[in-house]
Design a protein around this motif. Sequence first.
Motif, mmCIF file in Angstrom:
data_model
loop_
_atom_site.group_PDB
_atom_site.id
_atom_site.type_symbol
_atom_site.label_atom_id
_atom_site.label_comp_id
_atom_site.label_asym_id
_atom_site.label_seq_id
_atom_site.Cartn_x
_atom_site.Cartn_y
_atom_site.Cartn_z
ATOM 1 N N ARG A 1 104.642 90.355 10.689
ATOM 2 C CA ARG A 1 103.443 91.527 9.876
ATOM 3 C C ARG A 1 102.953 90.731 8.530
ATOM 4 O O ARG A 1 104.093 90.606 8.419
ATOM 5 C CB ARG A 1 103.051 92.719 10.057
ATOM 6 N N GLN B 1 95.705 103.415 10.381
ATOM 7 C CA GLN B 1 96.216 102.746 10.215
ATOM 8 C C GLN B 1 97.711 102.172 10.846
ATOM 9 O O GLN B 1 98.490 101.491 11.497
ATOM 10 C CB GLN B 1 96.353 101.865 8.836
ATOM 11 N N ARG B 2 98.396 103.362 10.245
ATOM 12 C CA ARG B 2 100.091 103.279 10.733
ATOM 13 C C ARG B 2 99.788 104.007 12.438
ATOM 14 O O ARG B 2 101.192 103.278 12.396
ATOM 15 C CB ARG B 2 100.613 104.311 9.482
ATOM 16 N N LEU B 3 98.975 104.879 11.832
ATOM 17 C CA LEU B 3 98.920 105.200 13.582
ATOM 18 C C LEU B 3 98.980 103.530 14.896
ATOM 19 O O LEU B 3 99.464 104.159 15.468
ATOM 20 C CB LEU B 3 98.134 106.436 13.802
ATOM 21 N N GLN B 4 98.231 103.319 14.481
ATOM 22 C CA GLN B 4 98.047 101.542 15.463
ATOM 23 C C GLN B 4 98.961 101.048 15.519
ATOM 24 O O GLN B 4 99.770 100.645 16.167
ATOM 25 C CB GLN B 4 96.728 101.432 14.599
ATOM 26 N N ILE B 5 100.066 100.880 14.508
ATOM 27 C CA ILE B 5 101.143 100.431 14.395
ATOM 28 C C ILE B 5 102.181 100.777 15.428
ATOM 29 O O ILE B 5 102.625 100.309 15.807
ATOM 30 C CB ILE B 5 101.844 100.491 12.486
ATOM 31 N N LEU C 1 97.976 98.025 3.128
ATOM 32 C CA LEU C 1 97.786 98.903 4.791
ATOM 33 C C LEU C 1 96.260 99.156 5.190
ATOM 34 O O LEU C 1 96.254 98.742 5.790
ATOM 35 C CB LEU C 1 98.583 99.898 4.933
ATOM 36 N N MET C 2 96.137 99.596 3.842
ATOM 37 C CA MET C 2 94.237 100.659 3.826
ATOM 38 C C MET C 2 93.734 99.079 3.783
ATOM 39 O O MET C 2 92.779 99.365 4.967
ATOM 40 C CB MET C 2 93.489 100.915 2.448
ATOM 41 N N ALA D 1 101.588 103.202 17.672
ATOM 42 C CA ALA D 1 101.443 103.043 19.150
ATOM 43 C C ALA D 1 101.050 101.551 19.693
ATOM 44 O O ALA D 1 101.016 101.598 20.988
ATOM 45 C CB ALA D 1 99.568 103.836 19.099
ATOM 46 N N VAL E 1 106.470 99.566 10.011
ATOM 47 C CA VAL E 1 105.633 100.758 9.758
ATOM 48 C C VAL E 1 105.166 101.575 8.078
ATOM 49 O O VAL E 1 104.398 102.272 7.529
ATOM 50 C CB VAL E 1 105.878 101.939 9.834
ATOM 51 N N ASP E 2 105.120 100.076 7.262
ATOM 52 C CA ASP E 2 104.953 100.203 6.208
ATOM 53 C C ASP E 2 105.315 101.204 5.541
ATOM 54 O O ASP E 2 104.393 102.375 5.198
ATOM 55 C CB ASP E 2 103.387 99.941 5.877
ATOM 56 N N ILE F 1 96.608 97.077 17.443
ATOM 57 C CA ILE F 1 97.643 96.761 18.391
ATOM 58 C C ILE F 1 98.092 97.851 18.994
ATOM 59 O O ILE F 1 98.660 97.822 19.863
ATOM 60 C CB ILE F 1 98.465 96.125 17.533
ATOM 61 N N ILE F 2 97.127 98.670 19.107
ATOM 62 C CA ILE F 2 97.358 99.629 20.447
ATOM 63 C C ILE F 2 96.972 99.388 21.865
ATOM 64 O O ILE F 2 96.293 98.691 22.388
ATOM 65 C CB ILE F 2 95.979 100.789 20.604
ATOM 66 N N GLU G 1 94.770 97.307 11.307
ATOM 67 C CA GLU G 1 95.630 96.549 12.735
ATOM 68 C C GLU G 1 94.652 97.363 14.057
ATOM 69 O O GLU G 1 94.939 98.004 14.653
ATOM 70 C CB GLU G 1 96.954 98.019 12.029
ATOM 71 N N MET H 1 102.317 91.240 5.758
ATOM 72 C CA MET H 1 102.872 93.056 4.556
ATOM 73 C C MET H 1 102.329 91.932 2.801
ATOM 74 O O MET H 1 102.414 93.429 2.089
ATOM 75 C CB MET H 1 104.425 92.964 4.032
ATOM 76 N N ALA I 1 97.165 108.015 2.338
ATOM 77 C CA ALA I 1 95.832 107.761 2.654
ATOM 78 C C ALA I 1 95.385 106.524 4.233
ATOM 79 O O ALA I 1 94.459 106.059 4.906
ATOM 80 C CB ALA I 1 94.593 107.127 1.795
ATOM 81 N N ALA I 2 96.562 105.872 4.444
ATOM 82 C CA ALA I 2 96.758 104.821 5.399
ATOM 83 C C ALA I 2 96.837 105.273 7.108
ATOM 84 O O ALA I 2 97.929 104.375 7.621
ATOM 85 C CB ALA I 2 97.539 103.536 4.667
#
Lengths: 136, 247, 134
Positions: free
Chosen positions: A4, B193-197, A10-11, B199, B119-120, A17-18, A15, A6, B189-190
């Motif tokens: 990925r 996005q982290r849940l998306q990764i 992240l914000m 999942a 997962v950042d 990719i579910i 993403e 990086m 605050a992310a």
Amino acid sequence: MKPRDMSAPLMSRQEKIITGFWPWFLQRVSGFLLIFLVGVHIWMTHFSGLGDVVRGHQEELVLFEIVKQRLAQGLFIFIDFSLLALVLYHGLNGMRNILLEWGPAARHAAGMTAGLWLLGVGTFIYGAWALLAFIL
Amino acid sequence: MDTITLSVRRGSPEQNTTAYWQEFDVPIVEETMSVLDALIWVQRNVDPSLAFRRACRVGMCGTCGTVINGREGLACGTLLGAAAGNGSGPVRVQPLRHLPVIRDLVTDPGVFFDHLRGVDPSLTPGPGLQEPVVLSPDSRERQTVNPHRECIYCGLCYSACSVAGLDSGFLGPAALNRAFALVSDSRDAAGKQRLQIVASEQGLWRCHTIFECTAVCPKGIPITRAIQGLKRKVIVDRLKNLFRLGR
Amino acid sequence: MAFSLRALSLHAGNFQDRYSGTRSGWWAWFLQRLTGVALVGYLFLHIAVISTARAGADTFDTVLIILQKPFFVVLDLFLIAAVLYHALNGVRVLLFDAGIAIKQQALLFWVCMLLTAVITGVAGYFSLPLIFRE
């Protein structure tokens, strides 16, 4: 796993990719429903007629006429066809789960999934055709 | 002096040696001697070429993770006498599983940290947060997050995870536990996005609740509970989306 | 990252090297997979047997009378045990997904094993007349 990017925070990254959620979730839903459907199925075929067989009122537990009489009721048509569809989905989705953790199959995940769907739909048609022998 | 036999799995892929077990008779210098103490004794007194990693020796750094008698453990946190069942051994010591061996007990933790990076693992502060932002020690949120922040990244859970052994692309217990700690923290605050990764196909859904990670964690982190917590968050998120779509 | 198979093979030699687990949680997972694969195999056999109905009622009855001989009744008990374990452990996993009883996972595994044994035993008891008929 794909590497990925990086570098961006992240914000700001998108993403999307579910991918594994729905097969996982539907495995649970189908499994839950199957507890009742398989329960009724096993009870009807193996145990509800047991007394009659033991007392000699009935030759065997399962014979063509017995199945035909049961499938004359709409409820059992519904139960048997749902059972066929759900058990195929649950079984083959489970196989997919196992194969996804086996390198050679996981590398061709899309083809493997398509193959399992083909097998499932084909078996459903075949099984439905077999069931219709008792109904029509 | 009484001795305990230490049996060490050795070998180096770079020198093309096949793996073999080598036995050492280690004197019991002290009742409270750890497996790490025994390894150090062997290196100093018998074979200086014996390779293993260690740093703090008091269970804080997570460097000396090995497989002792088939179970993951920190070499510094495992008593030699107890591992020998209060007999004379042998105590079998192996490198961690699912990681490439560099030499003897030294493994390359690259894939483990790659997943963690995936997962950042750092906190992403939301806009307008004034430092210092604290979670009150007695708040429910703090109670939830706290155990999951104890991770020392020793890799024992990754080695114990049966799924990680089957699929090296699986994120693994430590990375998912870290994601849970951040997603459950209101200062981060992310979360979405982290849940998306986590999942993704090789994330949460590969966990089959085998509980090996939780069993071997030297910090007693309820890792499986964290992964299940993430799954529930994704379920709620997905089902909400589904019903919004219906409207 | 250099990920060499040779480096992995240094300790991926046998089962013990591959799996840490021989605790209840690991057995629960392993048995779930084992019974799952067995049941998928049985499913295809089952559909094949039922499809003999297409060859007519007589053919179906001939096949089914053979399949209700004592030997197959005993095999059916193994089937019932596999279905029961798979279903009960399935409920166990569903509870974990709902966040319930995660701490009691080992106890729940033994409850699954016990219930499987007891219910299979009861089913076996009632099937005795079918196993020992002439």
